[in-house]
Write a protein that holds these residues in place. Structure first.
Motif, short mmCIF file in Angstrom:
data_model
loop_
_atom_site.label_atom_id
_atom_site.label_comp_id
_atom_site.label_asym_id
_atom_site.label_seq_id
_atom_site.Cartn_x
_atom_site.Cartn_y
_atom_site.Cartn_z
N GLN A 101 -4.88 6.32 -1.05
CA GLN A 101 -5.05 6.95 0.26
C GLN A 101 -6.10 6.23 1.09
O GLN A 101 -5.94 6.08 2.31
CB GLN A 101 -5.42 8.42 0.07
N ARG A 102 -7.17 5.78 0.46
CA ARG A 102 -8.19 5.01 1.19
C ARG A 102 -7.62 3.68 1.67
O ARG A 102 -7.91 3.23 2.79
CB ARG A 102 -9.41 4.79 0.30
N ASP A 103 -6.82 3.03 0.83
CA ASP A 103 -6.20 1.78 1.26
C ASP A 103 -5.26 2.01 2.44
O ASP A 103 -5.23 1.21 3.38
CB ASP A 103 -5.43 1.16 0.09
N THR A 111 0.82 -1.20 0.00
CA THR A 111 0.00 0.00 0.00
C THR A 111 0.86 1.25 0.00
O THR A 111 0.56 2.23 -0.69
CB THR A 111 -0.93 0.00 1.22
N PHE A 129 -11.81 8.91 6.00
CA PHE A 129 -10.83 9.08 4.92
C PHE A 129 -9.90 10.23 5.25
O PHE A 129 -10.32 11.28 5.74
CB PHE A 129 -11.54 9.35 3.60
N GLU A 130 -8.62 10.03 5.01
CA GLU A 130 -7.61 11.06 5.19
C GLU A 130 -6.71 11.10 3.97
O GLU A 130 -6.36 10.05 3.40
CB GLU A 130 -6.77 10.81 6.45
N SER A 183 -5.55 4.41 4.64
CA SER A 183 -6.39 4.70 5.79
C SER A 183 -6.93 3.41 6.41
O SER A 183 -7.00 3.27 7.63
CB SER A 183 -7.55 5.61 5.36
N ARG A 184 -7.30 2.45 5.55
CA ARG A 184 -7.80 1.18 6.06
C ARG A 184 -6.69 0.39 6.76
O ARG A 184 -6.91 -0.22 7.81
CB ARG A 184 -8.38 0.37 4.90
N ARG A 196 -7.88 3.72 10.43
CA ARG A 196 -8.61 4.99 10.58
C ARG A 196 -10.08 4.78 10.19
O ARG A 196 -10.38 4.06 9.24
CB ARG A 196 -7.98 6.06 9.70
N ARG A 240 -6.51 8.77 -4.75
CA ARG A 240 -7.54 8.66 -3.71
C ARG A 240 -7.73 7.21 -3.28
O ARG A 240 -7.94 6.92 -2.11
CB ARG A 240 -8.86 9.25 -4.22
N THR A 241 -7.65 6.30 -4.26
CA THR A 241 -7.78 4.89 -3.92
C THR A 241 -6.63 4.43 -3.03
O THR A 241 -6.84 3.72 -2.04
CB THR A 241 -7.81 4.05 -5.21
#
Length: 226
Positions: free
Chosen positions: A170-172, A103, A182-183, A174-175, A179, A167-168
């Motif tokens: 960043q979401r990965d 990631t 979303f950051e 965050s997961r 968190r 963005r994808t």
């Protein structure tokens, strides 16, 4: 290093594995209760109708189990369950480190790709404007003008696609870090791949380190105890 530290604290899968180890350890400790001394206390008060004098009595009984096949088997089964939970925790930790590494590298790639796409769109727009001016001045063909505009549109699409990939990623991230929301994470620092380990002469020496083998052996011991 920051990502690894945060994921170690807040990743839900890793936290669940830790709690499973704590639960198995508590069950293992409680399995020794069958061999611990037991003590029972009782007391009573009675009064006769004739004398009206109270009569008190108290008793105590203690017991100790010297041998119990079922209790010994319960201890072995609880010990095997604890070993399986510890192996599962190691497996979850290894899987988290691997996925977090992927990631993080994907986030670095998405950031670099977006920066490159934005540089390309500046060049394509400049070229499109230049070719259009030349076409209007009669110094460039219409085909070259349309090709320049098409290349500019492709560059614009590449920017949008790169933003979506970022963005994808960043979401990965965050997961992975556990968190809830979303950051917009930004990956910084150098990222170098470690050299592969040397090939062992005997692969059977690696079996005790394999979590799948450890879980299977623990399951086998639990089945034997049952």
């Amino acid at each position: 290093e920051d990502s690894v530290a945060q994921a170690a604290r807040a990743n839900p899968t890793l936290a669940s594995s830790r709690l499973s180890v704590d639960s198995s350890r508590a069950s293992y400790y409680s399995s020794f209760n069958g061999f611990l001394p037991s003590l029972s206390l009782s007391n009573s008060v009675s009064e006769s109708n004739s004398s009206r004098l109270p009569s008190y009595s108290a008793s105590a009984s203690a017991g100790l189990t010297l041998f119990s096949a079922s209790q010994a088997a319960s201890i072995r089964s609880a010990s095997a369950s604890l070993n399986a939970a510890e192996a599962s925790l190691r497996a979850a930790s290894a899987a988290l480190r691997s996925s977090l590494r992927q990631t993080f590298s994907a986030l670095l790639l998405a950031q670099a790709s977006l920066e490159t796409a934005r540089r390309i769109i500046v060049i394509r727009r400049h070229d499109s404007e230049l070719v259009t001016l030349r076409y209007e001045a009669g110094r460039e063909s219409k085909g070259n003008m349309l090709r320049a505009k098409a290349q500019m549109m492709q560059a614009e699409y590449a920017v949008v696609s790169a933003e979506r990939d970022l963005r994808t990623a960043q979401r990965d991230m965050s997961r992975q870090l556990g968190r809830e929301g979303f950051e917009a994470f930004v990956a910084t620092g150098a990222f170098a791949s470690a050299p592969p380990p040397a090939r062992p002469e005997d692969f059977s020496a690696l079996l005790p380190l394999c979590t799948d083998v450890a879980i299977a052996e623990a399951t086998l011991r639990s089945s034997k105890a049952s």
